[in-house]
Design an enzyme around this catalytic site. Structure first.
Site, PDB file in Angstrom:
ATOM      1  N   SER A  30      11.317 -29.922   4.601  1.00 40.44           N
ATOM      2  CA  SER A  30      11.962 -28.706   5.104  1.00 40.44           C
ATOM      3  C   SER A  30      10.938 -27.694   5.606  1.00 40.44           C
ATOM      4  CB  SER A  30      12.816 -28.074   3.994  1.00 40.44           C
ATOM      5  OG  SER A  30      13.373 -26.852   4.427  1.00 40.44           O
ATOM      6  N   GLN A  31       9.949 -27.353   4.772  1.00 47.62           N
ATOM      7  CA  GLN A  31       8.929 -26.393   5.202  1.00 47.62           C
ATOM      8  C   GLN A  31       8.032 -26.977   6.279  1.00 47.62           C
ATOM      9  OE1 GLN A  31       8.270 -23.238   4.783  1.00 47.62           O
ATOM     10  NE2 GLN A  31       9.841 -22.769   3.259  1.00 47.62           N
ATOM     11  N   SER A  55       9.926 -39.710   7.441  1.00 47.42           N
ATOM     12  CA  SER A  55       9.410 -38.453   7.984  1.00 47.42           C
ATOM     13  C   SER A  55       8.550 -38.693   9.219  1.00 47.42           C
ATOM     14  CB  SER A  55       8.602 -37.704   6.919  1.00 47.42           C
ATOM     15  OG  SER A  55       9.427 -37.278   5.866  1.00 47.42           O
ATOM     16  N   LEU A  87       2.834 -33.908  -5.839  1.00 48.00           N
ATOM     17  CA  LEU A  87       2.067 -34.912  -5.102  1.00 48.00           C
ATOM     18  C   LEU A  87       0.768 -34.357  -4.524  1.00 48.00           C
ATOM     19  CD1 LEU A  87       4.948 -36.627  -3.059  1.00 48.00           C
ATOM     20  CD2 LEU A  87       4.036 -37.290  -5.301  1.00 48.00           C
ATOM     21  N   GLN A  88       0.654 -33.047  -4.461  1.00 42.57           N
ATOM     22  CA  GLN A  88      -0.459 -32.445  -3.729  1.00 42.57           C
ATOM     23  C   GLN A  88      -1.823 -32.821  -4.285  1.00 42.57           C
ATOM     24  OE1 GLN A  88      -0.248 -28.254  -2.921  1.00 42.57           O
ATOM     25  NE2 GLN A  88       1.822 -28.374  -2.063  1.00 42.57           N
ATOM     26  N   HIS A 110       2.358 -22.530  -1.519  1.00 47.36           N
ATOM     27  CA  HIS A 110       2.604 -22.217  -2.923  1.00 47.36           C
ATOM     28  C   HIS A 110       1.300 -22.453  -3.656  1.00 47.36           C
ATOM     29  CE1 HIS A 110       4.377 -21.674  -6.762  1.00 47.36           C
ATOM     30  NE2 HIS A 110       4.649 -22.933  -7.034  1.00 47.36           N
ATOM     31  N   GLY A 136      12.682 -23.934   4.574  1.00 49.26           N
ATOM     32  CA  GLY A 136      12.200 -24.250   5.908  1.00 49.26           C
ATOM     33  C   GLY A 136      13.250 -24.131   6.988  1.00 49.26           C
ATOM     34  N   GLU A 229      36.299 -18.731 -10.558  1.00 54.21           N
ATOM     35  CA  GLU A 229      35.877 -17.432 -11.085  1.00 54.21           C
ATOM     36  C   GLU A 229      34.370 -17.334 -11.284  1.00 54.21           C
ATOM     37  OE1 GLU A 229      37.435 -14.660 -11.409  1.00 54.21           O
ATOM     38  OE2 GLU A 229      39.338 -15.511 -10.734  1.00 54.21           O
ATOM     39  N   GLU A 233      32.880 -17.636  -6.630  1.00 55.92           N
ATOM     40  CA  GLU A 233      32.736 -16.223  -6.291  1.00 55.92           C
ATOM     41  C   GLU A 233      31.302 -15.715  -6.462  1.00 55.92           C
ATOM     42  OE1 GLU A 233      35.675 -13.288  -7.128  1.00 55.92           O
ATOM     43  OE2 GLU A 233      37.153 -14.782  -7.746  1.00 55.92           O
TER      44      GLU A 233
END
Length: 332
Positions: A30-31, A55, A87-88, A110, A136, A229, A233
């Site tokens: 997404s980013q 990807s 994973l980074q 991040h 993203g 409820e 909402e």
């Protein structure tokens, strides 16, 4: 109220800082997709670094040149890491770190891996963060509308003396300076982000909704009524708060609702909640949560998977699917 941290806008950032530079975005979720498309539409040169998979086809279909991660890094002046947090560290150590050279810029959205030591950059590179405060898809949509999502920037390492200029230029490239860019630190962004996710935005909200739903159902009320409820909402109320704060929301609800809000809310979110929040913040600041999450991933996420499955099987999910199927806005 006077601002407590620096704020930047379009006039404070110079996009030419990145002109002629090669930006390699690592990851195309997404980013990754939102930021890459915005950067390209801002006239910057972007390539994508990925492992083979869906990807790769998506990024290629969007018109980007796609390379294996290590090859993208070799071509880059600025490397933006946008693969998932868990994973980074591994991707960095195996495919990014060996190819970093002095004068390059290592960037992220991040600060988790930098702050908690899973990524330890070499001393000759700039290390920056540009963190849009929105998913993203929203980063992309607001850019296309001529607007922008606010973002944070932070400088962890300024080897060249130009790290801040680069961070602001990148923020402008994704459209953030059209809104506002706030300067923070890796520590502050990481710890406040984790705290917000765990205690309010995700953990606190879902737990509060489930507690309200279960209380009504256990008391004999129809699950459909309980769902409408306490979950349906919620968006209506959050939108009012988002648009104009608590005052805007209270101006839009009944006096009865506002009186209940002001007198009963503090009984639900009482001293024990503040104590729990402080304990969670302590766990984040000490690194206990980071260690727990890193270990959880090393053993194939048994707790993560079990808790996720339990919530997916909760009655509120079944009732929600049935009710949403009746609403035209949710039909496909």
């Amino acid at each position: 109220m006077e601002g407590t941290i620096p704020r930047y806008f379009d006039g404070d950032a110079d996009l030419s800082v990145l002109k002629g530079k090669q930006i390699a975005v690592i990851g195309y979720g997404s980013q990754g997709r939102g930021q890459s498309l915005n950067l390209r539409d801002s006239g910057l040169d972007v390539i994508i670094g990925l492992r083979q998979g869906k990807s790769w086809q998506k990024a290629s279909g969007d018109g980007f040149k796609v390379f294996p991660v290590k090859d993208a890094v070799k071509k880059a002046d600025l490397v933006q890491i946008l693969v998932p947090d868990e994973l980074q560290g591994g991707v960095y150590r195996s495919e990014i770190q060996p190819h970093l050279e002095d004068g390059m810029t290592l960037s992220c959205s991040h600060g988790f891996n930098i702050h908690f030591g899973q990524i330890v950059p070499p001393p000759g590179v700039d290390v920056i963060m540009i963190a849009p405060k929105g998913p993203g898809a929203m980063v992309r949509r607001t850019y296309e509308e001529g607007k922008g999502v606010p973002a944070l920037i932070a400088i962890h390492q300024d080897a060249t003396g130009k790290a801040k200029e680069t961070a602001l230029a990148y923020a402008k490239g994704i459209g953030a300076t059209r809104a506002v860019v706030l300067e923070t630190t890796f520590r502050e962004e990481t710890e406040t982000d984790l705290f917000g996710e765990q205690t309010v935005l995700c953990g606190g909200m879902t737990s509060l909704i489930k507690a309200g739903f279960e209380t009504l159902v256990d008391a004999g009320y129809a699950p459909e009524m309980a769902y409408l409820e306490v979950l349906h909402e919620t968006k209506l109320i959050v939108d009012l708060i988002y648009e104009g704060g608590f005052t805007n929301m209270r101006n839009a609800i009944s006096n009865t609702a506002q009186y209940g809000d002001l007198t009963r809310g503090p009984r639900v979110i009482g001293p024990e909640v503040y104590q729990a929040m402080q304990e969670i913040l302590d766990e984040i600041q000490s690194g206990e949560f980071a260690r727990e999450w890193i270990l959880e991933n090393q053993v194939n996420r048994p707790v993560f998977n079990a808790l996720t499955r339990a919530d997916e099987e909760h009655l509120i999910e079944d009732v929600g699917k049935e009710i949403r199927a009746l609403m035209p806005q949710f039909r496909r």
